[in-house]
Design an enzyme around this catalytic site. Sequence first.
Site, PDB file in Angstrom:
ATOM      1  N   GLN B 337       0.836  -1.203   0.000  1.00 22.95           N
ATOM      2  CA  GLN B 337       0.000   0.000   0.000  1.00 22.95           C
ATOM      3  C   GLN B 337       0.875   1.259   0.000  1.00 22.95           C
ATOM      4  O   GLN B 337       0.619   2.196  -0.747  1.00 22.95           O
ATOM      5  CB  GLN B 337      -0.920  -0.019   1.234  1.00 22.95           C
ATOM      6  CG  GLN B 337      -2.117   0.889   1.113  1.00 22.95           C
ATOM      7  CD  GLN B 337      -3.069   0.451   0.000  1.00 22.95           C
ATOM      8  OE1 GLN B 337      -3.094  -0.711  -0.388  1.00 22.95           O
ATOM      9  NE2 GLN B 337      -3.819   1.394  -0.535  1.00 22.95           N
ATOM     10  N   GLU B 364       2.911 -26.022   9.129  1.00 23.29           N
ATOM     11  CA  GLU B 364       3.138 -26.361  10.543  1.00 23.29           C
ATOM     12  C   GLU B 364       1.936 -25.963  11.414  1.00 23.29           C
ATOM     13  O   GLU B 364       2.088 -25.464  12.524  1.00 23.29           O
ATOM     14  CB  GLU B 364       4.453 -25.753  11.043  1.00 23.29           C
ATOM     15  CG  GLU B 364       5.614 -26.276  10.202  1.00 23.29           C
ATOM     16  CD  GLU B 364       6.958 -26.162  10.862  1.00 23.29           C
ATOM     17  OE1 GLU B 364       7.019 -26.217  12.096  1.00 23.29           O
ATOM     18  OE2 GLU B 364       7.943 -26.029  10.116  1.00 23.29           O
ATOM     19  N   GLY B 365       0.761 -26.222  10.869  1.00 23.61           N
ATOM     20  CA  GLY B 365      -0.481 -25.895  11.566  1.00 23.61           C
ATOM     21  C   GLY B 365      -1.031 -24.575  11.083  1.00 23.61           C
ATOM     22  O   GLY B 365      -0.402 -23.531  11.265  1.00 23.61           O
TER      23      GLY B 365
END
Lengths: 258, 380
Positions: B337, B364-365
Amino acid sequence: MKIVVAYKWTSDPEEATVGADGVVNWSRARPGISTYDPVAIEVARGLAAATSAELIGVTVGAKGVGTPLAAKAALSRGLDRAVIVEDDSLKGAGQAELAAVVAAVVRRIGDVDLVITGDSSVDVAAKMVPTVLAGELGWPAVAEVTDVTGQPGALRVGRAVPGGAQVLEISGPAVLATSADATTPHVPGMKDLLAAGKKPVEHVDLAALDVPASSAVMTITGRARPARKERKHQLLDTSDPAEAAAELVKALREVGAL
Amino acid sequence: MDFELTDEQELVRSTVREFAEAELAPVAGEIDRDHRFPEEVLPKMAGMNLMGMPYPEEYGGAGTDYVSYMIALEEVSRGCATTGVIMTAHTTLATFPIYKFGSQAQKDKYLSDMASGRRLGAFALTEPAAGTDAAAGTCTAIRKDNSYVLNGSKIFISNAPFAEIYIVFAKTDPDAQGTRGMSAFIVERDTPGFSVGEAEHKLGIRGSSTPPLYFTNCQVPADALLGQEGQGFKIAMQTLDGGRIGIGAQALGIAQAALDAAVAYAKERVQFGKPIASLQAIQWMIADMATSIDAARLLVYRAASNIDHGFPYSTEGAMAKLFASETATRVADRAIQIHGGYGYTESYPVERHYRDAKITELYEGTSEVQRMVIARAALR
Ligand SMILES: Cc1cc2nc3c(=O)[nH]c(=O)nc-3n(C[C@H](O)[C@H](O)[C@H](O)COP(=O)(O)OP(=O)(O)OC[C@H]3O[C@@H](n4cnc5c(N)ncnc54)[C@H](O)[C@@H]3O)c2cc1C
């Protein structure tokens, strides 16, 4: 054999700001080992490894140069030990004064075969300390050193000279200032950083060194920004190269530049 | 309470930054553009002892604390997010299971080669139909005399095929309920029956290779079993607990790189006769970016410090990863932006930071999984 590397712990001017009054504000600049000094350590390390010499770092300066962080940062680059003079009376000390203190430390260490320094300090950049130091010690000084080989008493020193290179043979102790690009210093590894904390650091009292004090006092009493040059903003308005070159020569002659 | 880093941690930061600026940042754009695994960087990383930082020196590691490892990972990722994932997938995902669960013989055989960075590792848990629900995997490892025979496939495996040592999870008891039948194995790349497929084309961290693995009657010796039979799920979860903090550190590095770029650009870009950095709208964005990065850094270092102090770190690690990864995505978005249209082009690095940041919310999750872990602890 003992090799001393004299290094400077200081702040990088690129990180400093200059106030409207022309005074440099160093408060935002982080201290670190002076830009070209790792080159000196790297060159010295090579020689020390080849000759089984002990590599001793020496630094002198005002408060801050002897913090554990500063010592570890220098030691992690491959020095075996460090000898440090940290005294606030050295704040703003001139090159001659600093060189005299380094010389006193070198004498105190004793049996030093060689002192190697960086090309110039990043903050002052006067390139004077190695020469004055050599004068103090009564040893030869060589600048722009690109490589060092051989043994103490029979050193072969390569140096850059205008238009080429020279090889010198030096039979006794000397002070060598490495050129800025003599070698690319390696970045220390994580193990070097941890090992640095286990290396010996000796703090030496300035008073114990018996350095004769200079009677002259030097202070900055005036400051000015560089004078602004008048610009002519002259454009050569032609696409023909020969004509443009002729016009450029003419314009330069008119202002007396040629 | 003490927020000061030790001298060693400070030196790790300045030294790894120096290395990353000299060796990683200059090639980060090119390896992204060419989807090229930066093989030449790995010996340099190894030379800096960056491929096994938290492991003891006798196992080839650097013997640093975990906070130092996270600082190094942050600085590496600030220079190149791809190299960051290679480093953490190797150091945590592949090496930790052997360090923590390996037999003495397995440690002797693999650990010093891995922790010193001589041989690269990978961690293979995810399967096409078993991502978040890792226990739903259908890879099998059936005991046959003095060996196990592996069959099935894995997907999205970082560092393959450049890795030589793979931690592979497979069901030794396919009939067992839930997480119980899974075991972990050490598989070497040249094992017959094991092959690596084509790398995925990805949005970000394009230099890291993420291909599927195939096991077809792949026979490994019985002593390739890591820990006990049925311990696989526990090994995977404990490994990921530490790994998550590393992804937090990677996210932190990406976010910092994006902020650095945004600050530099805001000071340089002139509109309406003055640098855009003088506009309050830009300043507020930068203030928010800097604040969330600092908060993320504190969370990441706190979780790492818990490891160093032997305190629990599972929830703290989940918080660190969740917050740092969402911070990275947001900060990279704001950095674009601030760059305006230029930020949307490849002329500036922020579009890469934006693409790189997103993965930290996934692997990893996912963020949803981190929230589940955190909520479970909060509601206990
Ligand atoms: C670049 C890259 C590298 C990777 N590297 C590795 C690696 O080295 N080794 C490895 O084993 N794996 C690796 N992975 C796999 C990665 O860990 C998985 O992609 C991730 O765990 C998510 O699994 P999934 O893709 O199957 O998504 P899914 O599990 O299908 O999830 C899809 C969506 O559902 C949500 N969801 C799923 N279950 C729940 C639930 N119970 N509650 C709430 N929401 C839920 C998820 O949060 C997500 O939003 C990698 C992936 C990528 C993209």
